[in-house]
Design an enzyme around this catalytic site. Sequence first.
Site, PDB file in Angstrom:
ATOM      1  N   ASN A 139     -12.255  -0.559  -5.420  1.00 25.32           N
ATOM      2  CA  ASN A 139     -12.197  -1.010  -6.805  1.00 25.32           C
ATOM      3  C   ASN A 139     -13.402  -1.915  -7.091  1.00 25.32           C
ATOM      4  O   ASN A 139     -13.626  -2.894  -6.393  1.00 25.32           O
ATOM      5  CB  ASN A 139     -10.880  -1.761  -7.016  1.00 25.32           C
ATOM      6  CG  ASN A 139     -10.812  -2.490  -8.326  1.00 25.32           C
ATOM      7  OD1 ASN A 139     -11.442  -2.105  -9.300  1.00 25.32           O
ATOM      8  ND2 ASN A 139     -10.043  -3.555  -8.344  1.00 25.32           N
ATOM      9  N   TYR A 176       0.846  -1.193   0.000  1.00 21.77           N
ATOM     10  CA  TYR A 176       0.000   0.000   0.000  1.00 21.77           C
ATOM     11  C   TYR A 176       0.881   1.244   0.000  1.00 21.77           C
ATOM     12  O   TYR A 176       0.579   2.234  -0.662  1.00 21.77           O
ATOM     13  CB  TYR A 176      -0.929  -0.001   1.213  1.00 21.77           C
ATOM     14  CG  TYR A 176      -1.905  -1.147   1.207  1.00 21.77           C
ATOM     15  CD1 TYR A 176      -3.050  -1.105   0.422  1.00 21.77           C
ATOM     16  CD2 TYR A 176      -1.690  -2.280   1.977  1.00 21.77           C
ATOM     17  CE1 TYR A 176      -3.956  -2.158   0.400  1.00 21.77           C
ATOM     18  CE2 TYR A 176      -2.582  -3.341   1.969  1.00 21.77           C
ATOM     19  CZ  TYR A 176      -3.708  -3.273   1.178  1.00 21.77           C
ATOM     20  OH  TYR A 176      -4.589  -4.317   1.161  1.00 21.77           O
ATOM     21  N   GLU A 203      -0.980 -16.280 -10.992  1.00 20.14           N
ATOM     22  CA  GLU A 203      -0.082 -15.333 -11.669  1.00 20.14           C
ATOM     23  C   GLU A 203       1.373 -15.786 -11.587  1.00 20.14           C
ATOM     24  O   GLU A 203       2.163 -15.452 -12.464  1.00 20.14           O
ATOM     25  CB  GLU A 203      -0.247 -13.938 -11.062  1.00 20.14           C
ATOM     26  CG  GLU A 203      -1.600 -13.342 -11.375  1.00 20.14           C
ATOM     27  CD  GLU A 203      -1.735 -11.912 -10.964  1.00 20.14           C
ATOM     28  OE1 GLU A 203      -0.754 -11.319 -10.455  1.00 20.14           O
ATOM     29  OE2 GLU A 203      -2.819 -11.349 -11.162  1.00 20.14           O
ATOM     30  N   CYS A 211      -6.436  -5.321  -7.786  1.00 16.09           N
ATOM     31  CA  CYS A 211      -6.280  -4.931  -6.381  1.00 16.09           C
ATOM     32  C   CYS A 211      -5.713  -6.073  -5.540  1.00 16.09           C
ATOM     33  O   CYS A 211      -5.133  -5.828  -4.481  1.00 16.09           O
ATOM     34  CB  CYS A 211      -7.605  -4.444  -5.817  1.00 16.09           C
ATOM     35  SG  CYS A 211      -8.973  -5.595  -6.005  1.00 16.09           S
ATOM     36  N   HIS A 212      -5.841  -7.295  -6.020  1.00 12.77           N
ATOM     37  CA  HIS A 212      -5.300  -8.445  -5.279  1.00 12.77           C
ATOM     38  C   HIS A 212      -3.772  -8.447  -5.262  1.00 12.77           C
ATOM     39  O   HIS A 212      -3.171  -9.151  -4.466  1.00 12.77           O
ATOM     40  CB  HIS A 212      -5.829  -9.761  -5.875  1.00 12.77           C
ATOM     41  CG  HIS A 212      -5.395  -9.996  -7.283  1.00 12.77           C
ATOM     42  ND1 HIS A 212      -6.014  -9.390  -8.363  1.00 12.77           N
ATOM     43  CD2 HIS A 212      -4.393 -10.760  -7.794  1.00 12.77           C
ATOM     44  CE1 HIS A 212      -5.419  -9.774  -9.481  1.00 12.77           C
ATOM     45  NE2 HIS A 212      -4.435 -10.611  -9.159  1.00 12.77           N
TER      46      HIS A 212
END
Length: 146
Positions: A109, A86, A144, A117-118
Amino acid sequence: MLLAATDKGICRLSFDEGETDLRAHFPNARLTPGDAAFQCWLEDAITAVENPHAMPSLPLDVGGTRFQQAVWRELQRIPVGETRSYSDIAKAVGRPKAVRAAGTANGQNRVSVLIPCHRVIRTDGTLGGYAYGLERKAELLRRERD
């Protein structure tokens, strides 16, 4: 997965939600079945979730304040398989002291995965929160990395 769109683009991608939730998020909207263009967006959104390395370019209609938009643009710059804190996001948008505000914008979001956002974690490396649960966040990040 729930997907909703306006004529301009996708305005909601969420998990574990249904029509009641959609109506709560968009109380003034008139809900109608999707057309052929929506079907293409839906297929591309499914691809984005299932194979994040093949993220298609999809039109979004997310609104938001200038600060939220700056945070969301920064989230979209995080490469697949990487994460940011963040604090990193706050610094990247030119507001290094606005860490909590960056976290709030991240949480607001409306198009999960498409604005990733993850990919935002705590400075200590822990996952932090996620609107759809930490298990789902961990799974998205695992996909990912693979």
